[in-house]
Design a protein around this motif. Sequence first.
Motif, PDB file in Angstrom:
ATOM      1  N   UNK A   1     -11.401  -0.237  -8.021  1.00  0.00           N
ATOM      2  CA  UNK A   1     -11.351   1.333  -7.805  1.00  0.00           C
ATOM      3  C   UNK A   1     -11.556   2.239  -6.641  1.00  0.00           C
ATOM      4  N   UNK A   2     -12.309   1.779  -6.531  1.00  0.00           N
ATOM      5  CA  UNK A   2     -13.449   2.917  -5.418  1.00  0.00           C
ATOM      6  C   UNK A   2     -13.465   2.205  -4.037  1.00  0.00           C
ATOM      7  N   UNK A   3     -12.799   0.826  -3.844  1.00  0.00           N
ATOM      8  CA  UNK A   3     -12.560   0.378  -2.489  1.00  0.00           C
ATOM      9  C   UNK A   3     -12.074   0.500  -1.885  1.00  0.00           C
ATOM     10  N   UNK A   4     -11.557   0.812   0.104  1.00  0.00           N
ATOM     11  CA  UNK A   4     -11.266   1.655   0.830  1.00  0.00           C
ATOM     12  C   UNK A   4      -9.617   0.787   1.246  1.00  0.00           C
ATOM     13  N   UNK A   5      -9.790  -0.683   0.384  1.00  0.00           N
ATOM     14  CA  UNK A   5      -8.706  -1.864  -0.164  1.00  0.00           C
ATOM     15  C   UNK A   5      -7.648  -0.595  -0.797  1.00  0.00           C
ATOM     16  N   UNK A   6      -7.236  -0.619  -1.779  1.00  0.00           N
ATOM     17  CA  UNK A   6      -7.181   0.738  -2.717  1.00  0.00           C
ATOM     18  C   UNK A   6      -5.671   1.509  -1.933  1.00  0.00           C
ATOM     19  N   UNK A   7      -5.723   1.876  -1.319  1.00  0.00           N
ATOM     20  CA  UNK A   7      -5.180   3.018  -0.512  1.00  0.00           C
ATOM     21  C   UNK A   7      -5.152   1.831   0.689  1.00  0.00           C
ATOM     22  N   UNK A   8      -5.546   1.054   0.558  1.00  0.00           N
ATOM     23  CA  UNK A   8      -4.679   0.635   1.877  1.00  0.00           C
ATOM     24  C   UNK A   8      -3.032  -0.221   1.155  1.00  0.00           C
ATOM     25  N   UNK A   9      -3.649  -0.902   0.029  1.00  0.00           N
ATOM     26  CA  UNK A   9      -2.563  -1.017  -0.869  1.00  0.00           C
ATOM     27  C   UNK A   9      -1.217  -0.572  -1.350  1.00  0.00           C
ATOM     28  N   UNK A  10      -1.858   0.985  -1.560  1.00  0.00           N
ATOM     29  CA  UNK A  10      -0.794   1.621  -1.398  1.00  0.00           C
ATOM     30  C   UNK A  10      -0.209   2.272  -0.876  1.00  0.00           C
ATOM     31  N   UNK A  11      -0.948   2.116   0.353  1.00  0.00           N
ATOM     32  CA  UNK A  11       0.453   3.053   1.601  1.00  0.00           C
ATOM     33  C   UNK A  11       1.382   1.611   1.799  1.00  0.00           C
ATOM     34  N   UNK A  12       0.650   0.501   1.985  1.00  0.00           N
ATOM     35  CA  UNK A  12       1.318  -0.348   2.004  1.00  0.00           C
ATOM     36  C   UNK A  12       2.532  -0.224   1.700  1.00  0.00           C
TER      37      UNK A  12
ATOM     38  N   UNK B   1      -7.393  -8.636 -12.886  1.00  0.00           N
ATOM     39  CA  UNK B   1      -5.645  -8.169 -12.996  1.00  0.00           C
ATOM     40  C   UNK B   1      -5.332  -7.375 -13.373  1.00  0.00           C
ATOM     41  N   UNK B   2      -5.025  -7.186 -14.632  1.00  0.00           N
ATOM     42  CA  UNK B   2      -4.634  -5.562 -14.939  1.00  0.00           C
ATOM     43  C   UNK B   2      -4.737  -4.379 -14.409  1.00  0.00           C
ATOM     44  N   UNK B   3      -5.728  -4.459 -13.291  1.00  0.00           N
ATOM     45  CA  UNK B   3      -6.828  -3.052 -13.076  1.00  0.00           C
ATOM     46  C   UNK B   3      -5.751  -2.783 -11.652  1.00  0.00           C
ATOM     47  N   UNK B   4      -5.920  -4.227 -10.871  1.00  0.00           N
ATOM     48  CA  UNK B   4      -5.007  -4.958  -9.380  1.00  0.00           C
ATOM     49  C   UNK B   4      -3.291  -4.224 -10.063  1.00  0.00           C
ATOM     50  N   UNK B   5      -3.029  -4.456 -10.942  1.00  0.00           N
ATOM     51  CA  UNK B   5      -1.587  -4.413 -10.686  1.00  0.00           C
ATOM     52  C   UNK B   5      -0.913  -2.688 -11.537  1.00  0.00           C
ATOM     53  N   UNK B   6      -1.934  -1.567 -12.032  1.00  0.00           N
ATOM     54  CA  UNK B   6      -2.265  -0.734 -12.192  1.00  0.00           C
ATOM     55  C   UNK B   6      -1.985   0.322 -11.269  1.00  0.00           C
ATOM     56  N   UNK B   7      -2.922  -0.110 -10.250  1.00  0.00           N
ATOM     57  CA  UNK B   7      -2.972   0.200  -8.904  1.00  0.00           C
ATOM     58  C   UNK B   7      -1.787   0.214  -7.826  1.00  0.00           C
ATOM     59  N   UNK B   8      -1.329  -0.967  -7.358  1.00  0.00           N
ATOM     60  CA  UNK B   8      -0.795  -1.940  -6.792  1.00  0.00           C
ATOM     61  C   UNK B   8       0.803  -1.298  -7.429  1.00  0.00           C
ATOM     62  N   UNK B   9       1.263  -1.491  -8.302  1.00  0.00           N
ATOM     63  CA  UNK B   9       2.011  -1.002  -8.847  1.00  0.00           C
ATOM     64  C   UNK B   9       3.045  -0.082 -10.001  1.00  0.00           C
ATOM     65  N   UNK B  10       1.783   0.061 -10.732  1.00  0.00           N
ATOM     66  CA  UNK B  10       1.846   0.907 -12.105  1.00  0.00           C
ATOM     67  C   UNK B  10       1.591   2.234 -11.730  1.00  0.00           C
ATOM     68  N   UNK B  11       0.126   2.790 -13.190  1.00  0.00           N
ATOM     69  CA  UNK B  11       0.157   4.324 -12.696  1.00  0.00           C
ATOM     70  C   UNK B  11      -0.109   4.671 -11.891  1.00  0.00           C
ATOM     71  N   UNK B  12      -0.705   4.369 -10.344  1.00  0.00           N
ATOM     72  CA  UNK B  12      -0.919   5.305  -9.264  1.00  0.00           C
ATOM     73  C   UNK B  12       0.536   5.411  -8.612  1.00  0.00           C
ATOM     74  N   UNK B  13       1.496   4.371  -9.012  1.00  0.00           N
ATOM     75  CA  UNK B  13       3.053   5.127  -8.833  1.00  0.00           C
ATOM     76  C   UNK B  13       4.123   5.681  -9.463  1.00  0.00           C
TER      77      UNK B  13
ATOM     78  N   UNK C   1      10.913  -2.796 -13.736  1.00  0.00           N
ATOM     79  CA  UNK C   1       9.221  -4.453 -11.947  1.00  0.00           C
ATOM     80  C   UNK C   1       8.894  -4.771 -13.020  1.00  0.00           C
ATOM     81  N   UNK C   2       8.684  -6.521 -12.765  1.00  0.00           N
ATOM     82  CA  UNK C   2       8.041  -7.203 -13.707  1.00  0.00           C
ATOM     83  C   UNK C   2       6.697  -7.607 -13.116  1.00  0.00           C
ATOM     84  N   UNK C   3       6.037  -7.336 -13.803  1.00  0.00           N
ATOM     85  CA  UNK C   3       4.078  -7.967 -13.639  1.00  0.00           C
ATOM     86  C   UNK C   3       3.747  -9.052 -14.517  1.00  0.00           C
TER      87      UNK C   3
END
Length: 350
Positions: free
Chosen positions: A147-158, A201-213, A245-247
């Motif tokens: 949740x804190x790593x720079x990769x989160x923002x990179x994935x969200x931007x993509x 896995x659940x947090x990855x989905x939440x960040x990549x396509x879920x609540x973050x969006x 969307x299905x995850x």
Amino acid sequence: MGRLNGRRAEALANGEQVNVAILGAGRIAHTMADTLVKMASDPRYASWIHPYAVAARDGERAETFAAQYGLDKAYGSYEALAGDENVDLVYIATPHNLHAEQSIMCMQAGRNVLVEKAFTANARQARELIETAEKTGMLATEAIWTRYQPSRAIINELVDGGELGEVKAVRADLSYAVDGKARITDPALAGGALLDVGVYALNFIDMAVGADHGRAIERLDTTMTPFATGVDASNSTTLVYGDGLMATATSSAVAASDRFGCIYGTEGYAVVTNINNPEGIDVYGLDHKLRRHIDVPAQLTGYEYEVAAAANALLDGRGECPEMPHADTLRIMELMDEIRGRWGLKYPFE
């Protein structure tokens, strides 16, 4: 309240440091200690992050741990650590079932807490922990490092940039063969794959396509296979969001996996290597040819981001970190409660 709460500018101007202590001396505690030592030698963190103390139930073990990493203090009880007024931030590094009790003890003694994932064993405990943080004015934040790593923002931007087109599906898996450990198989320790690796896995989905969006889960289906003890050895959960969307999140404690997070869109797809600590992202076109590779910034261990975020929050006098606010922690804990409820899995203390 902790020494440094609410006066960040003054503290930093005076050269004061955030004294970080570790409660527990197991494997993950060693990783955190290594992180803190590296932060103390890094110009980005050295002036304000200080590796201070460790506590274990065995005093000799704590002394050995402190000597290994050059810590100032070693305590043979968790209560003694909580009573040290020089401690600013306590990293809770014990099994899931103890997180709430130990965090509450620390906060009531005036210590801020960075609580290893899963935050607690269930949502009820999470609410109690957060309520204590609010009553005491202490910081309490979940140490799920992705949740804190720079990769989160990179994935969200993509995802938000449109390169993949409209995202329609996601899958995330994290599995390791670690079933020989009591913390994985023992129901009394809130064992099972879900709280240990499935939470990623659940947090990855939440960040990549879920609540973050802005998406909310509309329904879910889930299944698991148990250990002889009754806790989940392997599991699979499918989440369906309001826009269709299905995850799918899968995790296991009895097998190794690719650890991939895959995001599928109408114009291409992306593969994140290792959702537990993203190492890079490969973007593919509709022809399945590699379109581009995205590097993830070099890091000390990956834990430094959660430590820095927690230290910044407590210096600012905040009770939560924006990277993992209490609402997000509660949502994930409630989701895991629902998943376990579908399985009929209850821990002995529930």
